[in-house]
Design an enzyme around this catalytic site. Structure first.
Site, PDB file in Angstrom:
ATOM      1  N   TYR A 137      23.284  58.681  71.639  1.00 58.97           N
ATOM      2  CA  TYR A 137      22.064  58.790  70.795  1.00 58.97           C
ATOM      3  C   TYR A 137      21.348  59.003  72.161  1.00 58.97           C
ATOM      4  CZ  TYR A 137      18.070  55.991  68.392  1.00 58.97           C
ATOM      5  OH  TYR A 137      16.994  55.842  67.776  1.00 58.97           O
ATOM      6  N   GLU A 208      21.935  65.877  61.107  1.00 60.84           N
ATOM      7  CA  GLU A 208      21.939  65.566  62.717  1.00 60.84           C
ATOM      8  C   GLU A 208      22.706  66.829  63.272  1.00 60.84           C
ATOM      9  OE1 GLU A 208      22.550  61.675  63.857  1.00 60.84           O
ATOM     10  OE2 GLU A 208      20.304  61.031  62.790  1.00 60.84           O
ATOM     11  N   ASP A 242      26.070  65.557  61.944  1.00 54.97           N
ATOM     12  CA  ASP A 242      26.230  64.091  61.685  1.00 54.97           C
ATOM     13  C   ASP A 242      25.455  63.778  60.412  1.00 54.97           C
ATOM     14  OD1 ASP A 242      26.642  61.463  61.824  1.00 54.97           O
ATOM     15  OD2 ASP A 242      25.152  60.794  63.165  1.00 54.97           O
ATOM     16  N   LYS A 262      26.517  56.925  57.510  1.00 58.28           N
ATOM     17  CA  LYS A 262      26.735  58.127  58.116  1.00 58.28           C
ATOM     18  C   LYS A 262      28.157  58.235  57.749  1.00 58.28           C
ATOM     19  CE  LYS A 262      23.500  58.124  61.802  1.00 58.28           C
ATOM     20  NZ  LYS A 262      23.020  59.402  62.143  1.00 58.28           N
ATOM     21  N   THR A 266      31.244  63.842  58.455  1.00 58.54           N
ATOM     22  CA  THR A 266      30.537  64.414  59.860  1.00 58.54           C
ATOM     23  C   THR A 266      31.232  65.703  59.946  1.00 58.54           C
ATOM     24  OG1 THR A 266      30.599  62.351  60.761  1.00 58.54           O
ATOM     25  CG2 THR A 266      30.443  64.206  62.269  1.00 58.54           C
TER      26      THR A 266
END
Lengths: 433, 433
Positions: A137, A208, A242, A262, A266
């Site tokens: 992050y 993401e 993501d 999530k 991915t």
């Protein structure tokens, strides 16, 4: 690592044709796993529009004196990843020599059809077995933006953020490769105005934009990897999408973090670009204030100047032949926490990293408009939808939307090094809705 | 699943000696992976004080007509886990027949030394490759207690808790087996009164008493596992100690959940006790209010009446020959969210579960004093230390402390089914402190 090396010299040319501006000149030589013509998966290296078949290279004995053939005759990269940097460097030098105009002539003089497959004819796979997948992050702009959106009444950046690279474990079983469709997930979500949650398909499906690093040998239980040793354990980088269901995430994530919002998919790009190939684009990262604690300090530059782009094509655009539109362009260079710090932190408690583990950066966002790596930021939680060609708008993704992430490095005096792309198209859910 | 079956009948006796009160009567037959006499890892089944060597059973042809020999001649349980319930049931019936006094005489009439190893001479291993490890938070008493301790100014139970089994992904690379030493981790921690965090060894090292289930075949990407199909995908249960560094956890966990405070070690018991063996102890779980959403409902009972115990022995106690003392006794039967709900929830978004995945329950705590599964609860964040023999006290664990978790099922009319134990001793950190 030494820089610049013979294998990154911009003057190097291959005897194989490589178009100007290709992502995969001889200075790149990224590793992947492919199938073609119904054969079992093999390790390959991208060069121009071709894949160099490493199984056949080993079979022909072209790497015998620099590498165990078994490392290249595996269906996954894990054995090669486990072999370590000395082995990686020797192999890279051999591949470079076999491919360059003034190098080892054995490959050039052999029957090329045995060793080369058109990239267009190769089906790419997730190139390694991922033991553990960690997602950080590490963009200060992204963390600030999400703090503002998810916790409007509190400080956007939590007190720990500038002291450590915040991260969590993701689900390794749902790491998929470029091109794999992404089915819109179901889950629990709760409207702010509703008294109770309900179960249904996500209405706030997002992307993401991230980079991820793939690990090499790894450490033993209880023995952290120091910053100074990070380059021994980082093989290379891939693009990561993501995918995130914001409505599921918002309802579930407290207090133990993201889970089903999530874990449905991915996506990664198929070619792992090595640290050696990226060496000409390695730079100092941003100033860190406060100064990191000792175990997160290094005298080496650990940022990479990688330009990143997100493109969107809706079903309607595809139907009418309208090309994908760019919805974000940003850079990896400004990430607050770097890959070496992420690895040193993740192992500081003695946790084991194995060959093939994936560590993603977290969403990469800049501060200027149009430089954010997620729709929730680009549209500010859907309040300011993107305006698309033909009058469409998007707050979040709709079924049929296809997202493409691109990444590349360019600077004067160096050859472009590209990551190719990672694409994913949203499919409607099947069964119960 | 059918109950009671021939293989759970309390009247069954083995021709092998099994002490009264053994964890491993013929009604249990748990699976593990062991080594002995310098051989490669093999699959074994515990019976009394022995391990039945499944490699040799398959080699002798004793399972030929009920099971592919390769499933039992692997170094890990994953192929057997992938084979599915029909195969598991057929194998269990065969093993039961070969071991019972009135059954198939082939094993009994063979040379027993070829097929049996004393449990005391077997070294046990993590019996499966764990692709993904998920840890839930499914005890309402534990979630309430931790909410009070970590978030004293807010509601103890967050709004989502009664609607879904809150969980997160842990690190599969640091799952270790019974007896593996646990090195005290280093990490960042911040005293409430200090302006900045510091790096050092954890001072608040804790345990978490949990159960975990190990999965069978698993699902395909995008295809959730329904509650009604859960028993097809759950092979059995183990004891889990989710070691936790509370000081590291407290500083790092917001907003993305536990990371380094947990990832340094997770210990499991070596024998996977199958759902079939647990069938006589399967009961209705607690009332859930509000009623769960449709995808989390089932007409079947999904709780298990398993008694659990935590024992502690300090280095001083060991030195003076003082036996471990019980510091907690509790039960798995009252867990709010059950294993079928956990699996259905974890796959509701289409996420893939693979053979060998581990799903832990979260700390198991009751409401009465002395029934909590962690020191942070038992000592209320260290404020009320445990009083130990010889005048020692403990808020959290000290170097040299050894924790043993035990679990078993007992009721009139059924044979005791035990999990054995999972032990771990705290080692001082090496290197930088």
């Amino acid at each position: 690592m030494t820089a610049p090396s013979d294998t990154t010299d911009a003057r190097l040319e291959s005897w194989l044709p490589v178009a100007a501006g290709s992502d995969f000149p001889i200075q790149n030589l990224p590793f992947g796993v492919f199938t073609s013509e119904g054969r079992l998966p093999r390790i390959g290296v991208a060069i121009g529009e071709s894949v160099l078949d490493c199984f056949e290279l080993a079979e022909a004995g072209f790497v015998d004196d620099c590498c165990e053939p078994e490392l290249l005759q595996a269906p996954l990269l894990n054995p090669l990843l486990a072999a370590g940097r000395e082995q990686w460097t020797a192999l890279r030098e051999r591949l470079s020599s076999l491919l360059r105009a003034d190098g080892d002539r054995r490959l050039r003089d052999a029957n090329p059809s045995r060793f080369l497959v058109a990239r267009a004819d190769a089906t790419m796979h997730v190139p390694m077995e991922v033991g553990d997948y960690v997602d950080f992050y590490s963009s200060i702009e992204h963390a600030t933006n999400l703090g503002r959106i998810f916790r409007p009444d509190a400080d956007a950046l939590l007190p720990n953020w500038r002291w450590l690279p915040v991260g969590y474990h993701g689900r390794s079983s749902t790491i998929v490769v470029d091109g794999t469709p992404v089915r819109r997930p179901c889950g629990q979500r709760k409207l702010p105005t509703a008294p109770n949650p309900e179960f249904g398909t996500s209405r706030r499906l997002d992307i993401e934009l991230e980079m991820g690093f793939v690990t090499g040998p790894g450490n033993r239980l209880g023995e952290p990897i120091a910053m100074a040793d990070a380059s021994e354990h980082i093989f290379g980088l891939v693009l990561v999408n993501d995918w995130s269901a914001r409505d599921i995430q918002a309802w579930e994530y407290q207090p133990l973090g993201p889970f089903l919002g999530k874990s449905f998919a991915t996506s990664i790009s198929p070619w792992i670009v090595t640290l050696e190939a990226l060496e000409p684009f390695r730079i100092e990262g941003p100033l860190q204030e406060p100064q990191p604690l000792e175990y997160l300090r290094s005298g080496d530059p650990w940022a990479y100047a990688i330009t990143l782009e997100v493109r969107l094509q809706t079903a309607r655009m595809r139907g009418s032949g309208t090309a994908p539109v760019r919805i974000s362009q940003t850079t990896f260079r400004d990430m607050y926490w770097n890959v070496a710090q992420q690895l040193a932190h993740a192992t500081a408690n003695g946790a084991v990293t194995r060959p093939g583990d994936l560590f993603a950066s977290g969403t990469i966002s800049g501060s200027a408009p149009g430089t954010q790596g997620s729709l929730i930021e680009l549209t500010w939680n859907g309040e300011h939808p993107l305006q698309l060609p033909e009058g469409e708008t998007r707050g979040f993704l709709e079924d049929g939307d296809e997202i493409t992430l691109l990444g590349w490095c360019e600077r004067p005096g160096a050859r472009r090094i590209g990551f190719g792309s990672v694409r994913g198209r949203i499919e409607a859910p099947q069964g119960r809705v």
